[in-house]
Scaffold this motif. Structure first.
Motif, PDB file in Angstrom:
ATOM      1  N   LYS A  15       0.801  -1.190   0.000  1.00  0.00           N
ATOM      2  CA  LYS A  15       0.000   0.000   0.000  1.00  0.00           C
ATOM      3  C   LYS A  15       0.823   1.221   0.000  1.00  0.00           C
ATOM      4  CE  LYS A  15      -4.504   0.138   1.216  1.00  0.00           C
ATOM      5  NZ  LYS A  15      -5.499   0.466   0.875  1.00  0.00           N
TER       6      LYS A  15
ATOM      7  N   ARG B 269      -4.148   2.511  -5.936  1.00  0.00           N
ATOM      8  CA  ARG B 269      -5.046   1.696  -6.766  1.00  0.00           C
ATOM      9  C   ARG B 269      -4.973   2.063  -8.214  1.00  0.00           C
ATOM     10  NH1 ARG B 269      -8.614  -1.280  -3.112  1.00  0.00           N
ATOM     11  NH2 ARG B 269      -7.829  -0.451  -1.258  1.00  0.00           N
TER      12      ARG B 269
ATOM     13  N   SER C 173      -8.495  -6.342  -6.325  1.00  0.00           N
ATOM     14  CA  SER C 173      -7.099  -5.996  -6.156  1.00  0.00           C
ATOM     15  C   SER C 173      -6.318  -7.077  -5.423  1.00  0.00           C
ATOM     16  CB  SER C 173      -6.985  -4.694  -5.360  1.00  0.00           C
ATOM     17  OG  SER C 173      -7.697  -3.656  -5.973  1.00  0.00           O
TER      18      SER C 173
ATOM     19  N   GLN D 250      -3.923  -2.240  -8.154  1.00  0.00           N
ATOM     20  CA  GLN D 250      -5.335  -2.016  -7.845  1.00  0.00           C
ATOM     21  C   GLN D 250      -6.308  -2.380  -8.961  1.00  0.00           C
ATOM     22  OE1 GLN D 250      -3.873  -1.532  -4.550  1.00  0.00           O
ATOM     23  NE2 GLN D 250      -6.062  -1.254  -4.668  1.00  0.00           N
TER      24      GLN D 250
ATOM     25  N   ASN E 243      -5.832  -4.630   0.419  1.00  0.00           N
ATOM     26  CA  ASN E 243      -4.384  -4.648   0.198  1.00  0.00           C
ATOM     27  C   ASN E 243      -3.636  -5.155   1.426  1.00  0.00           C
ATOM     28  OD1 ASN E 243      -4.892  -3.566  -2.349  1.00  0.00           O
ATOM     29  ND2 ASN E 243      -4.801  -1.490  -1.552  1.00  0.00           N
TER      30      ASN E 243
END
Length: 398
Positions: A3, A16, A33, A90, A238
């Protein structure tokens, strides 16, 4: 997996990639994702918390696996690490498809309109959520202020003025959500706000544009000072919950989530990954038209169940952005997650899982491509394999 950029302490991850309309093609049954299951390659132009972070560094480091004759697609400096993350990791269209499916299956009776995205990073999922239905609202919460501000300037700005009335971003820790502070839109002195009339958990009131608001007040306001409609869906994607390293914090976070969901019924959805490949040193890569994405996993500590994950990007032959995102994660097992959700007050817990390609198969070390024909299924039993990805859904208040 992975992330946002600088990870503060104890809560978070992000980015994303753009799909659907402004974000890409509307057609097709997209999967959600996942760093293991990156979105299909496409033209970029169509376009955690973590308790430790490494700064991204740009190096002239040729990639040994780069294809001969590949031309640099970007001239000069590398694109933003957030942009690269969104493109490589993403898939908001797939995420939203599953979120709606889960809500209708386990709650039903109404259309979900109010979303909260925890560990939201650049809040691409929230942005796509409000873009696809004018009735929808979204709240994004993250500990990385840089990624939130990037969202305002690069994602939410593409929605139009009404987007700023239906989506608010808050900077703070998911373990102390009421103290999170509103992130002011820097590009304009004209700030729209959500309607702060509480629906007392009924979820019946929508958030609506209230015209001009006192930007100074909003900039200093916290989530506790605004009563939002009960959320229909709260998500933490994520693998963000891996940023919470002990059971006490995981249960505390789940309790905050449960209390924020609509009294008419709501769901919490998080993702998890595992398999034998998650507990060893691992390096995977995926090529895109203008860059290559790398997932690097350090050795796994079986006592603490912790590992370090780094994401790198390479553009062309020479531009290498190493450690664009670095996370220190504790890998939670599905039984641990289920126990914590039930302790936090969720009425039922469901697991949807899919097997991922074997990371040790011939060719996967060079370029890892997931089989997108293998869909998620709700299962009660699943034998351990090399790699798997899962959704865990907690159902509350029904």
């Amino acid at each position: 997996m992975g992330k946002s950029g600088k990870k503060p302490r104890e809560s978070h991850r992000q980015g994303r990639g753009r799909r659907a309309s402004h974000f890409g093609d509307e057609d097709g049954d997209d999967l959600p994702s996942s760093a293991y299951d990156a979105p299909p390659c496409q033209n970029e132009d169509s376009s955690d918390d973590n308790d430790d972070t490494s700064e991204a560094t740009l190096e002239d480091e040729p990639e040994r696996d780069a294809e001969a004759g590949e031309q640099d697609q970007w001239q000069g400096s590398m694109p933003s690490k957030f942009h690269l993350y969104q493109l490589s990791v993403q898939s908001p269209k797939g995420d939203i498809s599953y979120l709606q499916k889960f809500f209708l299956m386990y709650v039903g009776g109404r259309v979900p309109l109010h979303l909260q995205e925890d560990f939201c990073g650049t809040a691409l999922l929230s942005t796509e959520w409000i873009r696809t239905d004018a009735r929808r609202t979204a709240i994004g919460l993250d500990l990385d202020l840089e990624s939130l501000e990037w969202c305002l300037e690069n994602n939410l700005s593409k929605i139009g003025a009404d987007g700023y009335s239906r989506m608010l971003l808050f900077h703070g820790n998911v373990l102390q959500p009421k103290e999170a502070r509103f992130v002011k839109q820097k590009f304009s002195d004209l700030v729209h706000s959500l309607d702060v009339n509480n629906d007392n958990g009924s979820g019946s009131n929508s958030c609506e544009q209230t015209g001009l608001a006192d930007s100074k007040y909003l900039a200093n306001s916290t989530m506790s000072e605004a009563a939002f409609p009960g959320r229909d869906i709260i998500c933490a994607f994520n693998y963000s919950c891996c940023c919470l390293h002990n059971r006490k914090h995981l249960v505390l976070y789940f309790r905050h989530v449960c209390s924020a969901l609509s009294k008419r019924g709501g769901i919490f959805v998080m993702d998890a990954y595992g398999g034998t490949s998650s507990e060893r040193k691992l390096r995977l890569q995926r090529k895109f038209p203008s860059f290559t994405y790398f997932w690097e996993q350090d050795e796994f500590d079986i006592i603490s169940r912790q590992t370090r994950i780094s994401l790198h990007f390479q553009a062309g032959k020479k531009q290498m952005l190493r450690h664009a995102f670095t996370y220190h994660w504790r890998l939670w097992s599905i039984p641990e997650i289920k126990d914590c959700l039930e302790e936090a007050g969720f009425k039922s817990v469901h697991v949807w899982i899919r097997e991922m390609p074997n990371t040790q198969s011939s060719g996967n070390a060079k370029e890892y491509n997931a089989n997108r024909d293998v869909k998620y299924e709700e299962l009660q039993r699943f034998n351990q394999g090399d790699a798997w990805n899962a959704y865990v859904i907690g159902v509350a208040n029904i």
